[in-house]
Design an enzyme around this catalytic site. Structure first.
Site, PDB file in Angstrom:
ATOM      1  N   LYS A  79     -87.756 -37.502  13.683  1.00 35.42           N
ATOM      2  CA  LYS A  79     -86.627 -38.409  13.433  1.00 35.42           C
ATOM      3  C   LYS A  79     -87.052 -39.685  12.701  1.00 35.42           C
ATOM      4  O   LYS A  79     -86.301 -40.200  11.869  1.00 35.42           O
ATOM      5  CB  LYS A  79     -85.921 -38.746  14.744  1.00 35.42           C
ATOM      6  CG  LYS A  79     -85.209 -37.544  15.365  1.00 35.42           C
ATOM      7  CD  LYS A  79     -84.456 -37.912  16.629  1.00 35.42           C
ATOM      8  CE  LYS A  79     -83.776 -36.692  17.224  1.00 35.42           C
ATOM      9  NZ  LYS A  79     -82.985 -37.025  18.429  1.00 35.42           N
ATOM     10  N   GLY A 282     -78.049 -32.874  29.218  1.00 32.78           N
ATOM     11  CA  GLY A 282     -77.669 -33.368  27.907  1.00 32.78           C
ATOM     12  C   GLY A 282     -76.970 -32.386  26.989  1.00 32.78           C
ATOM     13  O   GLY A 282     -76.861 -32.640  25.782  1.00 32.78           O
TER      14      GLY A 282
END
Length: 318
Positions: A79, A282
């Site tokens: 990321k 999640g």
């Protein structure tokens, strides 16, 4: 034959990049999104793409040359590299987080546009699926890596009472507090601590929301949350509704079959004195952040609750 060629030429191509990546549920999720827009003749090809360590930028260049490439999702550990690759073309959230999980290819200018939908995904899942208000709550955020960076600004935007960032290396948490302090309102407390919770325990802070943004569940590690960090005024309430005024939310950004991540399982075992908790993995965050990516690429907003039900059933039964 001509129709088949034309259809193939209209297929929009997407990948999710990571290492490891074969476990990713993103292809299934995006195919389910696309099926909601059949009447618009939206055709997508979404696949996983394993990137070798230290070769992110070389792979990104190769992918940009693929016909009909439209976008990428980026997962661990790339990321921050995706952020650097699109640093001149970032959305507000990505620029603040210094982390990118969504890239959109501008085929005219041949550049990648960077976005971060992680925090939006987390907040939307908490507010919409779990029907839990973040405003005026005390939040304990575990971890100070890319996952944590991506969610702090959206959480601050919900005006919580406080966010305490706890990390094994406190200096990393200190840096996040310094970087994000300018984005909080004057009434929100933003502080850091280590995973011994020395500062928090000294100040007798009780939390309404505990979010695990570490990789503890992936590596079978256990984070011990002292019992007295949980807001007992909430968790001892006998009302078992999801009203966020009387329950404590425990949220793991990782996801697993039957929501049984290592973090949640260990927490449930150690928190037997607290009977009014919401425990959530999640999966909802994954789907909500994917929905925002889908909207960025296709200018269409999918129904996430239908996809959550489908994916929950798939994960729990396979």
């Amino acid at each position: 034959m001509i129709n088949k060629i034309m259809n193939t030429q209209n297929i929009k191509k997407f990948f999710v990049l990571g290492n490891p990546i074969k476990h990713s549920q993103s292809p299934k999720i995006h195919i389910l999104f696309a099926e909601q827009f059949k009447e618009f003749d939206l055709q997508i090809d979404y696949q996983t793409y394993l990137v070798e360590m230290n070769f992110f930028h070389e792979n990104l260049q190769k992918i940009s040359e693929i016909p009909n490439i439209c976008g990428l999702n980026i997962t661990v550990p790339f990321k921050e590299q995706a952020y650097l690759a699109s640093i001149e073309n970032l959305s507000e959230f990505a620029e603040i987080a210094q982390s990118v999980n969504t890239l959109k290819f501008d085929s005219i200018n041949k550049i990648w546009l960077g976005y971060n939908t992680d925090g939006i995904g987390l907040v939307n899942d908490i507010k919409n699926r779990l029907q839990y208000s973040i405003k005026d709550k005390n939040i304990l955020l575990l971890g100070a890596g890319g996952a944590a960076k991506g969610v702090i600004f959206p959480l601050l935007s919900e005006n919580p009472k406080s966010i305490f960032i706890a990390n094994r290396t406190k200096q990393k948490a200190d840096l996040l507090v310094k970087n994000f302090d300018v984005y909080k309102n004057q009434n929100t407390i933003l502080q850091s601590d280590d995973l011994l919770f020395s500062n928090i325990l000294k100040n007798n802070i009780k939390f309404d929301i505990i979010i695990n943004a570490t990789a503890a569940s992936l590596h079978n590690q256990n984070i011990i949350i002292p019992d007295n960090l949980i807001n007992s005024n909430n968790s001892n309430n006998s009302n078992n509704s999801n009203n966020s005024n009387n329950v404590v939310l425990i949220y793991d950004m990782m996801y697993a079959k039957n929501s049984a991540t290592n973090f949640l399982t260990n927490f449930a075992t150690s928190a037997k004195n607290h009977n009014n908790l919401i425990l959530s993995d999640g999966l909802g965050m994954l789907i909500e952040q994917a929905a925002k990516s889908f909207e960025i690429w296709n200018n269409k907003i999918p129904n996430t609750q239908i996809v959550y039900a489908t994916m929950r059933s798939f994960l729990d039964n396979n």
